[in-house]
Design a protein around this motif. Structure first.
Motif, PDB file in Angstrom:
ATOM      1  N   LYS A 301      50.979  29.342  19.440  1.00 36.71           N
ATOM      2  CA  LYS A 301      49.721  28.783  19.947  1.00 36.71           C
ATOM      3  C   LYS A 301      49.738  28.698  21.467  1.00 36.71           C
ATOM      4  O   LYS A 301      48.731  28.985  22.129  1.00 36.71           O
ATOM      5  N   SER A 302      50.882  28.312  22.025  1.00 33.85           N
ATOM      6  CA  SER A 302      50.991  28.266  23.477  1.00 33.85           C
ATOM      7  C   SER A 302      50.846  29.653  24.092  1.00 33.85           C
ATOM      8  O   SER A 302      50.228  29.814  25.148  1.00 33.85           O
ATOM      9  N   ALA A 303      51.397  30.679  23.430  1.00 33.91           N
ATOM     10  CA  ALA A 303      51.260  32.046  23.929  1.00 33.91           C
ATOM     11  C   ALA A 303      49.805  32.495  23.908  1.00 33.91           C
ATOM     12  O   ALA A 303      49.344  33.188  24.824  1.00 33.91           O
ATOM     13  N   LEU A 304      49.070  32.102  22.885  1.00 34.96           N
ATOM     14  CA  LEU A 304      47.651  32.457  22.816  1.00 34.96           C
ATOM     15  C   LEU A 304      46.862  31.745  23.912  1.00 34.96           C
ATOM     16  O   LEU A 304      45.939  32.326  24.508  1.00 34.96           O
ATOM     17  N   MET A 305      47.203  30.496  24.181  1.00 29.75           N
ATOM     18  CA  MET A 305      46.547  29.786  25.277  1.00 29.75           C
ATOM     19  C   MET A 305      46.890  30.432  26.620  1.00 29.75           C
ATOM     20  O   MET A 305      46.041  30.510  27.523  1.00 29.75           O
ATOM     21  N   ALA A 306      48.108  30.913  26.744  1.00 33.98           N
ATOM     22  CA  ALA A 306      48.492  31.619  27.970  1.00 33.98           C
ATOM     23  C   ALA A 306      47.688  32.910  28.126  1.00 33.98           C
ATOM     24  O   ALA A 306      47.291  33.281  29.240  1.00 33.98           O
ATOM     25  N   LEU A 307      47.429  33.594  27.008  1.00 32.14           N
ATOM     26  CA  LEU A 307      46.583  34.786  27.056  1.00 32.14           C
ATOM     27  C   LEU A 307      45.178  34.428  27.515  1.00 32.14           C
ATOM     28  O   LEU A 307      44.555  35.168  28.293  1.00 32.14           O
ATOM     29  N   ALA A 308      44.664  33.297  27.021  1.00 33.07           N
ATOM     30  CA  ALA A 308      43.335  32.860  27.449  1.00 33.07           C
ATOM     31  C   ALA A 308      43.296  32.613  28.950  1.00 33.07           C
ATOM     32  O   ALA A 308      42.328  32.973  29.642  1.00 33.07           O
ATOM     33  N   PHE A 309      44.352  32.010  29.481  1.00 37.33           N
ATOM     34  CA  PHE A 309      44.416  31.787  30.924  1.00 37.33           C
ATOM     35  C   PHE A 309      44.487  33.113  31.677  1.00 37.33           C
ATOM     36  O   PHE A 309      43.863  33.259  32.736  1.00 37.33           O
ATOM     37  N   LEU A 310      45.228  34.079  31.146  1.00 38.86           N
ATOM     38  CA  LEU A 310      45.294  35.390  31.792  1.00 38.86           C
ATOM     39  C   LEU A 310      43.930  36.069  31.803  1.00 38.86           C
ATOM     40  O   LEU A 310      43.599  36.785  32.758  1.00 38.86           O
ATOM     41  N   LEU A 311      43.140  35.858  30.756  1.00 40.06           N
ATOM     42  CA  LEU A 311      41.785  36.412  30.743  1.00 40.06           C
ATOM     43  C   LEU A 311      40.945  35.789  31.852  1.00 40.06           C
ATOM     44  O   LEU A 311      40.153  36.481  32.508  1.00 40.06           O
ATOM     45  N   PHE A 312      41.122  34.484  32.077  1.00 42.72           N
ATOM     46  CA  PHE A 312      40.475  33.837  33.213  1.00 42.72           C
ATOM     47  C   PHE A 312      40.895  34.510  34.519  1.00 42.72           C
ATOM     48  O   PHE A 312      40.064  34.792  35.393  1.00 42.72           O
ATOM     49  N   VAL A 313      42.189  34.751  34.663  1.00 43.45           N
ATOM     50  CA  VAL A 313      42.711  35.341  35.898  1.00 43.45           C
ATOM     51  C   VAL A 313      42.166  36.751  36.099  1.00 43.45           C
ATOM     52  O   VAL A 313      41.729  37.115  37.211  1.00 43.45           O
ATOM     53  N   VAL A 314      42.162  37.550  35.031  1.00 53.81           N
ATOM     54  CA  VAL A 314      41.655  38.921  35.138  1.00 53.81           C
ATOM     55  C   VAL A 314      40.180  38.914  35.526  1.00 53.81           C
ATOM     56  O   VAL A 314      39.743  39.671  36.408  1.00 53.81           O
ATOM     57  N   THR A 315      39.396  38.067  34.881  1.00 52.97           N
ATOM     58  CA  THR A 315      37.970  37.982  35.204  1.00 52.97           C
ATOM     59  C   THR A 315      37.761  37.522  36.638  1.00 52.97           C
ATOM     60  O   THR A 315      36.886  38.041  37.353  1.00 52.97           O
ATOM     61  N   PHE A 316      38.554  36.548  37.068  1.00 56.72           N
ATOM     62  CA  PHE A 316      38.437  36.063  38.447  1.00 56.72           C
ATOM     63  C   PHE A 316      38.761  37.177  39.444  1.00 56.72           C
ATOM     64  O   PHE A 316      38.073  37.328  40.466  1.00 56.72           O
ATOM     65  N   ILE A 317      39.797  37.954  39.162  1.00 49.38           N
ATOM     66  CA  ILE A 317      40.161  39.051  40.057  1.00 49.38           C
ATOM     67  C   ILE A 317      39.037  40.081  40.129  1.00 49.38           C
ATOM     68  O   ILE A 317      38.692  40.592  41.205  1.00 49.38           O
ATOM     69  N   VAL A 318      38.442  40.389  38.974  1.00 48.56           N
ATOM     70  CA  VAL A 318      37.335  41.348  38.948  1.00 48.56           C
ATOM     71  C   VAL A 318      36.157  40.838  39.774  1.00 48.56           C
ATOM     72  O   VAL A 318      35.570  41.580  40.588  1.00 48.56           O
ATOM     73  N   LEU A 319      35.801  39.576  39.599  1.00 50.05           N
ATOM     74  CA  LEU A 319      34.693  39.013  40.369  1.00 50.05           C
ATOM     75  C   LEU A 319      35.030  38.948  41.860  1.00 50.05           C
ATOM     76  O   LEU A 319      34.148  39.162  42.706  1.00 50.05           O
ATOM     77  N   LEU A 320      36.294  38.672  42.180  1.00 48.50           N
ATOM     78  CA  LEU A 320      36.701  38.640  43.584  1.00 48.50           C
ATOM     79  C   LEU A 320      36.572  40.019  44.213  1.00 48.50           C
ATOM     80  O   LEU A 320      36.090  40.152  45.352  1.00 48.50           O
ATOM     81  N   ILE A 321      36.975  41.041  43.475  1.00 48.53           N
ATOM     82  CA  ILE A 321      36.830  42.409  43.977  1.00 48.53           C
ATOM     83  C   ILE A 321      35.358  42.736  44.200  1.00 48.53           C
ATOM     84  O   ILE A 321      34.983  43.365  45.201  1.00 48.53           O
ATOM     85  N   ALA A 322      34.510  42.304  43.263  1.00 44.32           N
ATOM     86  CA  ALA A 322      33.073  42.544  43.414  1.00 44.32           C
ATOM     87  C   ALA A 322      32.531  41.870  44.659  1.00 44.32           C
ATOM     88  O   ALA A 322      31.749  42.463  45.419  1.00 44.32           O
TER      89      ALA A 322
END
Length: 335
Positions: A301-322
């Motif tokens: 469950k902790s690993a899945l929550m970590a994946l959710a946080f990584l999705l936040f990070v990936v989305t943030f990076i994409v928006l930052l690039i934009a």
């Protein structure tokens, strides 16, 4: 006496207006802070939920392709790769198609046809993602496996049925690996990317169509008067005039693709394996969470929550690039 009364009334009204203005500003600030607090709260909650996984595996969690609940070993590389690969394929297909739709509706289509086509595109944006997933699983994936995948494998892949590599697979680097596969079914990274492309086309094309219509008519008529074709007007006049908004619409569609769950879960194959082939099954961050979270406990469950946080990070990076791209374009336009 009358002048004093009038002055008092004006002062009372001024104080009342100032009080209402402050209240209005506070309400607006509260709305903005609510959005920011929600974003930070969700990111912090996922980071806190994934602290055990980050503490156990460290940076190895980001680069490991292992996902073994039986041995309590988890890595995020496969879901992150699947998310990025499917989103990139979706953009690769959706952007030129959306551009063509927007140019057709704004420059070429007769007036009587523009409204029905635009309405149909907007209707596609309102279809639930699970409908796209069911269509992909029961209709498109079997069709792809029977008619498209064999041709790709035999003509572009490094594992053809007759054992003879094509010229493209033999001489063009990486093409053979991208389209070589022995997996017999249709669910794959490529199919998921195509389904995602169909889902984000309405968003990108709608934004492009709206901004293309804001181009001053005199600019386009001047180009036509000089002998420019419709393609030249669209590429040299319309697109440069609206490129900032177009890039914003593209990244809006990318954000939609990165976070898609149900449609991708149906057609991606949900296999925790890292493969260079686009015809092999894979998984994404969102589909991994959707498939496993209900039965997960402890470190999983902790690993899945970590994946959710990584999705936040990936989305943030994409928006930052934009944002950086839009700022750079704005600075060039200022010059």
């Amino acid at each position: 006496m009358t002048t004093a009364i009038t002055t008092d009334i004006l002062e009372q009204r001024s104080r009342r207006d100032a009080r209402h203005e402050r209240l209005f500003r506070w309400l607006l600030k509260a709305c903005a802070l609510l959005v920011l607090a929600s974003l930070l709260g969700a990111a912090a909650a996922t980071l806190w939920g994934g602290r055990d996984a980050f503490a156990t595996f460290g940076w190895h969690f980001l680069v490991s392709s292992e996902w073994d609940p039986g041995n309590e070993v988890y890595g995020a590389l496969v879901p992150v790769y699947g998310t990025l690969a499917t989103s990139f394929i979706a953009l690769l297909i959706a952007v030129p198609v959306s551009f063509g739709i927007a140019v057709y509706l704004s420059e070429v289509a007769p007036t009587w046809l523009r409204t029905p086509v635009a309405s149909a595109i907007e209707l596609l944006a309102g279809i639930p993602s699970i409908i796209y997933g069911m269509w992909g699983l029961f209709i498109f994936a079997p069709f792809f496996a029977e008619h498209v995948k064999p041709w790709l494998t035999n003509n572009l892949g490094n594992q053809p049925d007759d054992g003879q590599l094509s010229w493209v697979a033999e001489h063009v680097p990486f093409v053979g690996k991208l389209f070589g596969s022995s997996y017999p079914f249709g669910a794959s990274i490529l199919v998921a990317g195509i389904v995602l492309a169909i889902m984000i086309i309405p968003f990108i094309s709608s934004v492009m169509r709206e901004v293309f219509q804001t181009v001053p008519t005199r600019l386009k008529e001047s180009a036509y008067a000089l002998g420019s074709s419709t393609w030249e007007v669209s590429w040299d006049i319309v697109l440069p005039y609206t490129r900032s908004a177009v890039i914003g619409g593209i990244f809006l569609g990318l954000g939609r693709a990165l976070g898609e769950t149900m449609a991708v879960t149906f057609v991606l194959g949900n296999a925790m394996q890292l493969s260079a082939s686009l015809l092999d099954p894979g998984t994404s961050i969102a589909s991994t969470i959707a498939n496993q979270f209900s039965e997960a406990a402890g470190l999983q469950k902790s690993a899945l929550m970590a994946l959710a946080f990584l999705l936040f990070v990936v989305t943030f990076i994409v928006l930052l690039i934009a944002r950086l791209m839009l700022r750079r374009l704005a600075s060039k336009e200022g010059r």
